[in-house]
Write a protein that holds these residues in place. Sequence first.
Motif: not given
Length: 126
Positions: A9-14, A49-54, A59-61, A121-126
Amino acid sequence: MKESVRILRFAIVGFSNALITALVIWILMDILDCNYLWSNMAGYVAALVNNFFWSKYWVFSSGKGNFWKEIPLFLIAFGCAYATQFIFLLLMVEVIDLNEYLGQFLGLFVYGAVNFMMNKRLTFKN
């Protein structure tokens, strides 16, 4: 979610971000005759902005994560990834004398690797 699915998913968004970035860079460099460094900055900001929302929702749900906490962390991750690729670009073009377009392209991979690790590891870590 399996890590392999997350990476895919990250690759697709990337890839979509790379298209946005490349299109902006190409328009600025080729059509508007802007400097490659300014073009680079504008291209990466255009895809931000596109990257943040996707990244957040697909990607990180982390849809239930704290939006206002994630934005500054995302910007920090972006800043680190961007700075790393920018230094890489400068080294490739100014020191090694690599073609500016090839340097821009290779920099996408540097950016992507740093961006994924920092957001995981930082922004969307669980």
